[in-house]
Design a protein around this motif. Structure first.
Motif, mmCIF file in Angstrom:
data_model
loop_
_atom_site.group_PDB
_atom_site.id
_atom_site.type_symbol
_atom_site.label_atom_id
_atom_site.label_comp_id
_atom_site.label_asym_id
_atom_site.label_seq_id
_atom_site.Cartn_x
_atom_site.Cartn_y
_atom_site.Cartn_z
ATOM 1 N N UNK A 33 51.488 -37.660 -44.923
ATOM 2 C CA UNK A 33 52.853 -37.337 -44.518
ATOM 3 C C UNK A 33 53.845 -37.938 -45.515
ATOM 4 N N UNK A 34 54.898 -37.236 -45.774
ATOM 5 C CA UNK A 34 55.920 -37.722 -46.690
ATOM 6 C C UNK A 34 55.646 -37.404 -48.141
ATOM 7 N N UNK A 35 54.524 -36.758 -48.453
ATOM 8 C CA UNK A 35 54.219 -36.392 -49.835
ATOM 9 C C UNK A 35 54.883 -35.058 -50.148
ATOM 10 N N UNK A 36 55.467 -34.961 -51.329
ATOM 11 C CA UNK A 36 56.224 -33.776 -51.702
ATOM 12 C C UNK A 36 55.340 -32.793 -52.462
ATOM 13 N N UNK A 37 54.823 -33.226 -53.591
ATOM 14 C CA UNK A 37 53.996 -32.373 -54.436
ATOM 15 C C UNK A 37 53.264 -33.264 -55.430
ATOM 16 N N UNK A 38 52.199 -32.768 -56.057
ATOM 17 C CA UNK A 38 51.543 -33.563 -57.098
ATOM 18 C C UNK A 38 52.498 -33.824 -58.265
ATOM 19 N N UNK A 39 52.516 -35.053 -58.748
ATOM 20 C CA UNK A 39 53.406 -35.423 -59.852
ATOM 21 C C UNK A 39 52.663 -35.234 -61.157
ATOM 22 N N UNK A 40 52.680 -34.009 -61.682
ATOM 23 C CA UNK A 40 51.989 -33.734 -62.929
ATOM 24 C C UNK A 40 52.694 -32.628 -63.696
ATOM 25 N N UNK A 41 52.293 -32.490 -64.968
ATOM 26 C CA UNK A 41 52.894 -31.483 -65.826
ATOM 27 C C UNK A 41 52.501 -30.087 -65.357
ATOM 28 N N UNK A 42 53.368 -29.111 -65.564
ATOM 29 C CA UNK A 42 52.982 -27.729 -65.273
ATOM 30 C C UNK A 42 51.924 -27.264 -66.276
ATOM 31 N N UNK A 43 51.181 -26.263 -65.911
ATOM 32 C CA UNK A 43 50.063 -25.810 -66.757
ATOM 33 C C UNK A 43 50.537 -24.788 -67.792
ATOM 34 N N UNK A 44 51.318 -25.267 -68.764
ATOM 35 C CA UNK A 44 51.750 -24.431 -69.872
ATOM 36 C C UNK A 44 50.716 -24.522 -70.987
ATOM 37 N N UNK A 45 50.629 -23.470 -71.784
ATOM 38 C CA UNK A 45 49.771 -23.501 -72.968
ATOM 39 C C UNK A 45 50.363 -24.472 -73.986
ATOM 40 N N UNK A 46 49.499 -24.999 -74.852
ATOM 41 C CA UNK A 46 49.944 -25.986 -75.835
ATOM 42 C C UNK A 46 50.924 -25.371 -76.836
ATOM 43 N N UNK A 47 50.729 -24.108 -77.180
ATOM 44 C CA UNK A 47 51.575 -23.470 -78.194
ATOM 45 C C UNK A 47 52.937 -23.023 -77.644
#
Length: 184
Positions: free
Chosen positions: A22-36
């Motif tokens: 409870x109280x968790x918003x979302x995973x705190x991580x980078x979006x899955x963009x390509x490196x280029x």
């Protein structure tokens, strides 16, 4: 007979050893963009998540997607951040560690490419890019240890905010207990 050690009790599982969802918003991580790919985003909100000292920045990218990432020192609503190989070396920008010069302070470093960041995610922490070699990029961690990572891994420039959240002295014993209970 005696009691079972704490490690064995934790291994069995049980509600008292599990993190509250409870109280968790979302995973705190980078979006899955390509490196280029190069993306620019705007911080639209700074939010507090229960059980975490570092605030999360809600970022809206130019393609319309939103993501929650840990906020660096100096982040504010309305500031812009960049993702990609051609990003500037400014606080909050996320760049592959192969393009970060030696001696730069970084945080939220990926251990494996694409995991969204797993090193230096707690409040007030940072690491230093130490050297670039053939076998990878060497990072000096806060503990003084060195680790060599894949050059494609991403990292955020700067130091995470929220440092000093618990670095004050307690004048009475019940204050310490109150703080420990409230952090759960």
């Amino acid at each position: 007979m005696g009691k079972r050690p704490l490690v064995r009790r934790r291994g069995r599982g049980g509600l008292q050893f599990r993190v509250a969802a409870t109280g968790k918003i979302a995973p705190a991580k980078y979006p899955s963009f390509e490196l280029s790919e190069n993306h620019e985003g705007e911080i639209i909100d700074l939010v507090h998540e229960r059980g975490r000292d570092v605030p999360l920045a809600k970022v809206r990218f130019n393609d319309g997607s939103t993501s929650f990432i840990p906020a660096v020192l100096g982040a504010k609503v309305g500031s812009h951040i960049q993702f990609g190989l051609k990003s500037k070396i400014d606080d909050g920008n996320v760049i592959s560690i192969q393009n970060i010069p030696d001696g730069t302070t970084v945080c939220n470093i990926e251990k494996q490419f694409g995991d969204g960041g797993s090193f230096m995610k707690s409040a007030g922490t940072s690491a230093t890019v130490f050297s670039h070699e053939d076998k990878g990029v060497t990072i000096k961690l806060r503990s003084g240890k060195f680790t060599t990572l894949n050059p494609k891994n991403r990292a955020m420039i700067g130091t995470l905010s929220g440092g000093g959240a618990v670095s004050y002295t307690h004048l009475r014993a019940h204050e310490t207990r109150h703080d420990l209970v409230c952090r759960l």
